[in-house]
Write a protein that holds these residues in place. Sequence first.
Motif, PDB file in Angstrom:
ATOM      1  N   ARG A 118      23.499 -32.538  19.355  1.00 53.39           N
ATOM      2  CA  ARG A 118      22.692 -31.469  19.929  1.00 53.39           C
ATOM      3  C   ARG A 118      23.245 -30.116  19.503  1.00 53.39           C
ATOM      4  O   ARG A 118      24.426 -29.988  19.152  1.00 53.39           O
ATOM      5  N   GLU A 141      27.804 -21.987  25.666  1.00 53.84           N
ATOM      6  CA  GLU A 141      27.783 -23.273  26.369  1.00 53.84           C
ATOM      7  C   GLU A 141      28.488 -24.395  25.603  1.00 53.84           C
ATOM      8  O   GLU A 141      28.578 -25.527  26.093  1.00 53.84           O
ATOM      9  N   GLU A 165      29.512 -28.002  27.205  1.00 49.31           N
ATOM     10  CA  GLU A 165      28.698 -29.158  26.846  1.00 49.31           C
ATOM     11  C   GLU A 165      29.530 -30.250  26.188  1.00 49.31           C
ATOM     12  O   GLU A 165      29.326 -31.447  26.433  1.00 49.31           O
ATOM     13  N   THR A 166      30.481 -29.835  25.345  1.00 48.18           N
ATOM     14  CA  THR A 166      31.348 -30.819  24.690  1.00 48.18           C
ATOM     15  C   THR A 166      32.198 -31.546  25.717  1.00 48.18           C
ATOM     16  O   THR A 166      32.332 -32.779  25.674  1.00 48.18           O
ATOM     17  N   VAL A 201      23.580 -26.179  20.979  1.00 44.78           N
ATOM     18  CA  VAL A 201      23.563 -25.467  22.252  1.00 44.78           C
ATOM     19  C   VAL A 201      23.940 -24.009  22.021  1.00 44.78           C
ATOM     20  O   VAL A 201      24.551 -23.669  21.007  1.00 44.78           O
ATOM     21  N   LYS A 218      31.539 -31.876  28.937  1.00 45.03           N
ATOM     22  CA  LYS A 218      30.681 -32.693  29.791  1.00 45.03           C
ATOM     23  C   LYS A 218      30.446 -34.065  29.151  1.00 45.03           C
ATOM     24  O   LYS A 218      30.515 -35.106  29.820  1.00 45.03           O
ATOM     25  N   VAL A 241      28.759 -31.905  18.844  1.00 47.70           N
ATOM     26  CA  VAL A 241      27.985 -30.874  19.535  1.00 47.70           C
ATOM     27  C   VAL A 241      28.194 -29.577  18.760  1.00 47.70           C
ATOM     28  O   VAL A 241      29.331 -29.223  18.432  1.00 47.70           O
ATOM     29  N   GLU A 291      33.439 -30.419  17.965  1.00 44.65           N
ATOM     30  CA  GLU A 291      32.940 -29.228  18.651  1.00 44.65           C
ATOM     31  C   GLU A 291      32.800 -28.142  17.588  1.00 44.65           C
ATOM     32  O   GLU A 291      33.774 -27.488  17.216  1.00 44.65           O
TER      33      GLU A 291
END
Length: 258
Positions: free
Chosen positions: A179, A185, A189-190, A181, A192, A122, A102
């Motif tokens: 990705r 977020e 996102e991490t 982001v 998720k 991410v 992350e």
Amino acid sequence: MPYQDLIFEREDRLAVVTLNRPKRRNALSLGLMNELIDCLDSIGRDREIRAVILAAAGPAFCSGHDLGETVGGDVNAYRRLFDVCTILMEKLQSIPQPVIAEVHGIATAAGCQLVATCDLAVASEQASFATPGVRIGLFCTTPMVALTRAVGRKRAMEMLLTGQPIDAATAAEWGLVNRAVPAEELKGETRKLACRIAEASELTVAIGKRAFYTQIDLDQAKAYGYAKEIMTMNLMAADAQEGITAFLEKRPACWTGK
């Protein structure tokens, strides 16, 4: 156990490991690397943990090796430093759980290596990545191993020879991260992504992760020879039979880890 330079937390079936040397931009000192190896080793033995998030405190993700440990030493001290770094990178890929970086800030030199080594990554749109060792007389030779495998030869050589940083969007385009982001977020996102992985059978994920790294450097014929045997044995597992049967019966699977 308590760590000096790490924070370990549990979020249900996820482990969150946070590099915690913010005043040193989370530089990978020998102490921090040894703590991280120990922590990952413990995680690898815990079947309740399904995925790992590697985060960092402070404005930087990781600035690379602690340069204070790279001056005035002897050859044995330097060999020890890079031996431990190599053990750490191999440990990230050898534990059964996927490790997701992350990345919220800069990741340079061995910090960039850390991102490239993690199974997934991410990044915040504010993150950047570089291998600037060439600018201070120390080529990023060990980071090169992971970087080249993530982004390919020409892109890796450009980063290694120039030391020029790339932004998060470029890192995603090149395959260094999955990705990029918006910063607000990043955590969501991490998690998720981690939670999606945690839904699967831990046995199947572990088999798949191990097989991925085993086959990746084999030639195609050997890779297929290895993969077909692993897939055959995977089918013998109770979780594979349960998952296929559940799919055919249109019901949720009940994993046992066997």
